[in-house]
Scaffold this motif. Structure first.
Motif, PDB file in Angstrom:
ATOM      1  N   SER A  17       0.870  -1.176   0.000  1.00  0.00           N
ATOM      2  CA  SER A  17       0.000   0.000   0.000  1.00  0.00           C
ATOM      3  C   SER A  17       0.908   1.228   0.000  1.00  0.00           C
ATOM      4  O   SER A  17       1.643   1.457   0.957  1.00  0.00           O
TER       5      SER A  17
ATOM      6  N   ARG B  65      -1.615  -1.287  -4.330  1.00  0.00           N
ATOM      7  CA  ARG B  65      -2.764  -0.385  -4.356  1.00  0.00           C
ATOM      8  C   ARG B  65      -2.317   0.996  -3.905  1.00  0.00           C
ATOM      9  O   ARG B  65      -1.446   1.133  -3.044  1.00  0.00           O
ATOM     10  N   ASN B  66      -2.963   2.007  -4.473  1.00  0.00           N
ATOM     11  CA  ASN B  66      -2.651   3.397  -4.151  1.00  0.00           C
ATOM     12  C   ASN B  66      -3.305   3.813  -2.835  1.00  0.00           C
ATOM     13  O   ASN B  66      -4.517   3.646  -2.664  1.00  0.00           O
ATOM     14  N   SER B  67      -2.520   4.353  -1.921  1.00  0.00           N
ATOM     15  CA  SER B  67      -3.072   4.872  -0.669  1.00  0.00           C
ATOM     16  C   SER B  67      -3.293   6.376  -0.723  1.00  0.00           C
ATOM     17  O   SER B  67      -4.033   6.922   0.104  1.00  0.00           O
TER      18      SER B  67
ATOM     19  N   SER C  45      -1.564   8.413   0.443  1.00  0.00           N
ATOM     20  CA  SER C  45      -1.124   8.868   1.774  1.00  0.00           C
ATOM     21  C   SER C  45      -2.290   9.159   2.717  1.00  0.00           C
ATOM     22  O   SER C  45      -2.164   9.960   3.639  1.00  0.00           O
TER      23      SER C  45
ATOM     24  N   ASN D 267      -7.733   5.127   3.086  1.00  0.00           N
ATOM     25  CA  ASN D 267      -7.363   4.370   1.883  1.00  0.00           C
ATOM     26  C   ASN D 267      -6.467   3.197   2.238  1.00  0.00           C
ATOM     27  O   ASN D 267      -6.613   2.094   1.705  1.00  0.00           O
ATOM     28  N   ALA D 268      -5.486   3.460   3.125  1.00  0.00           N
ATOM     29  CA  ALA D 268      -4.566   2.399   3.529  1.00  0.00           C
ATOM     30  C   ALA D 268      -5.320   1.266   4.222  1.00  0.00           C
ATOM     31  O   ALA D 268      -5.033   0.080   3.992  1.00  0.00           O
TER      32      ALA D 268
ATOM     33  N   ASN E 101      -7.116  -0.686   1.641  1.00  0.00           N
ATOM     34  CA  ASN E 101      -6.161  -1.495   0.876  1.00  0.00           C
ATOM     35  C   ASN E 101      -5.842  -2.796   1.593  1.00  0.00           C
ATOM     36  O   ASN E 101      -5.723  -3.856   0.967  1.00  0.00           O
TER      37      ASN E 101
ATOM     38  N   GLY F 212       3.197   2.524   3.106  1.00  0.00           N
ATOM     39  CA  GLY F 212       2.767   3.746   3.754  1.00  0.00           C
ATOM     40  C   GLY F 212       3.825   4.832   3.732  1.00  0.00           C
ATOM     41  O   GLY F 212       5.019   4.551   3.705  1.00  0.00           O
TER      42      GLY F 212
ATOM     43  N   GLU G 113      -1.174   6.419   8.281  1.00  0.00           N
ATOM     44  CA  GLU G 113      -1.378   5.218   7.467  1.00  0.00           C
ATOM     45  C   GLU G 113      -0.949   3.965   8.221  1.00  0.00           C
ATOM     46  O   GLU G 113      -1.675   2.964   8.261  1.00  0.00           O
TER      47      GLU G 113
ATOM     48  N   ALA H  20      -3.749   1.294   9.160  1.00  0.00           N
ATOM     49  CA  ALA H  20      -3.646   0.055   8.391  1.00  0.00           C
ATOM     50  C   ALA H  20      -3.151  -1.088   9.264  1.00  0.00           C
ATOM     51  O   ALA H  20      -3.593  -2.236   9.117  1.00  0.00           O
TER      52      ALA H  20
END
Length: 412
Positions: A29, A70-72, A74, A78-79, A82, A97, A102, A106
């Motif tokens: 991530s 996968r795109n976090s 930042s 999102n993290a 993911n 991260g 993150e 995460a």
């Protein structure tokens, strides 16, 4: 001769079968967009190099390793999402991260799902301190480690100076400010002023307001506790205002990417820290580290950053734990990692048992002059190492860690 040919064919067949087996999936991530996208690119490159190295040697437990990404951007949520997506795809481990938020968010979700999470560019003390748990390991150094090597260097070479701080108002920004104030004796906010930038969507006026406040102070040292695009914008504006001519600028966490983005002329003379630079393998006589540097240059035509080294090291260390435990079970891997000492891309390192912090040497560095940089064949030899501290001296002690944790004295 026929027998030798048969044996070679059998070996090649075994290798082919291992790489045709069901892959072992791991999830990265990382920010492909946003404030830290350049650092994210380095993370991706380092991870790919590690996976390629493992697979070219026959894979892991007779199976190839597959990198999921996968795109976090930042962003902590999102993290977290993911991690959930990687789990549904069958990932055995997650890492990455570019912010401490993150890593914390995460990492908690990974623990709930029974997955190990390795934090990369996550420097706040809280990551392995108050928010630490059994399923989270941090390869990067903490804010305290950076503050201690900087504090010792500044105490020796620039004692009794007046400081001014510009920080990003997030977990890491507050953490590094607190630690630097303690190690430099600049806790008095009336004497050593500050400004805090919003943790997201900072505007040009925010940067200028903070810099004008610093310019109006009597500070001799300006600390920019910023990362990514925030740091790049602030450095350029500070240079345009001429602050570099009257203040020593400190950037607690320097990187190759920020010098490239802001420009060597703007960054000249800035002091900060790194846990790894491309010169370290030669300095510390690390064959594996030098091979990594050489391979990175061959593939990308530039020197690797510490972010690439961190991602590469994490994948290799996780794979080493899998081999030593002959298992993908998270609990068995935790046991294999805890208190494990190794040398990979530099000198000795250790995954500490009580907090899962990676203990390693930390370096104070200064950005070279543009003329010095231009003499390098790749024109990217940005840093000179000006001070070094062992991981044991820089990292938080067990007693201090327990004080921070309160009643929660062991990882769960």
């Amino acid at each position: 001769m026929a027998r030798i040919t048969l044996i070679c064919c059998l070996l090649l067949g075994c290798l082919g079968n291992s790489l045709q087996a069901e892959p072992i999936k791991i999830g990265l991530s990382y920010p492909r967009t946003g404030n830290y996208k350049t650092e994210g690119l380095e993370l991706h490159r380092g991870a790919l190099m590690a996976v390629d190295a493992i697979n070219s040697s026959g894979g892991l437990l007779g199976r190839p390793v597959q990198l999921l990404t996968r795109n976090s951007a930042s962003r902590a949520q999102n993290a977290r999402n993911n991690v959930e997506r990687f789990a549904r795809q069958g990932a055995q481990m997650v890492f990455g991260g570019a912010t401490s938020e993150e890593a914390i968010t995460a990492g908690k979700r990974a623990r709930q799902l029974g997955l190990l999470y390795f934090a990369t560019l996550s420097y706040a003390n809280e990551v392995t301190g108050r928010e630490g748990h059994r399923y989270l390991f941090r390869e990067s150094n903490s804010a305290l480690m950076s503050a201690r090597v900087l504090g010792e260097y500044l105490g020796w070479h620039m004692p009794r100076q007046r400081y001014h701080y510009i920080i990003v108002d997030d977990t890491w920004g507050r953490s590094i400010e607190s630690e630097l104030r303690a190690t430099t004796g600049s806790q008095d906010r009336a004497r050593h002023g500050r400004s805090a930038l919003p943790s997201s969507s900072a505007l040009r006026r925010h940067y200028l307001d903070a810099l004008h406040k610093a310019a109006a102070s009597d500070a001799e040292i300006l600390v920019l506790a910023l990362l990514g695009e925030d740091l790049r914008h602030t450095m350029r504006l500070a240079h345009n205002l001429g602050l570099h001519t009257r203040m020593q600028i400190i950037v607690p966490h320097l990187s190759k990417s920020i010098v490239q983005q802001a420009g060597p002329k703007v960054m000249q003379g800035v002091i900060g820290t790194e846990s790894w630079t491309w010169q370290i393998p030669a300095q510390e006589k690390s064959p594996a580290g030098q091979a990594f540097v050489d391979d990175y240059i061959r593939q990308h035509g530039e020197y690797p950053d510490s972010a690439a080294a961190s991602a590469y090291s994490i994948v290799q260390q996780w794979a080493d734990a899998v081999r030593r435990s002959a298992s993908l079970d998270s609990e068995k891997l935790i046991q294999a990692l805890e208190n494990h000492r190794y040398s990979l891309l530099k000198g000795p390192q250790q995954w500490r048992t009580f907090d899962h912090q990676n203990v390693q040497s930390i370096y104070a560095i200064r950005v070279k002059t543009r003329s010095q940089i231009m003499q390098d064949p790749l024109k990217q030899d940005y840093f000179e190492i000006i001070h070094q501290m062992s991981g044991e001296a820089a990292a938080q002690s067990h007693d201090d860690w327990q004080q921070e944790r309160g009643e929660d004295l062991v990882l769960h």
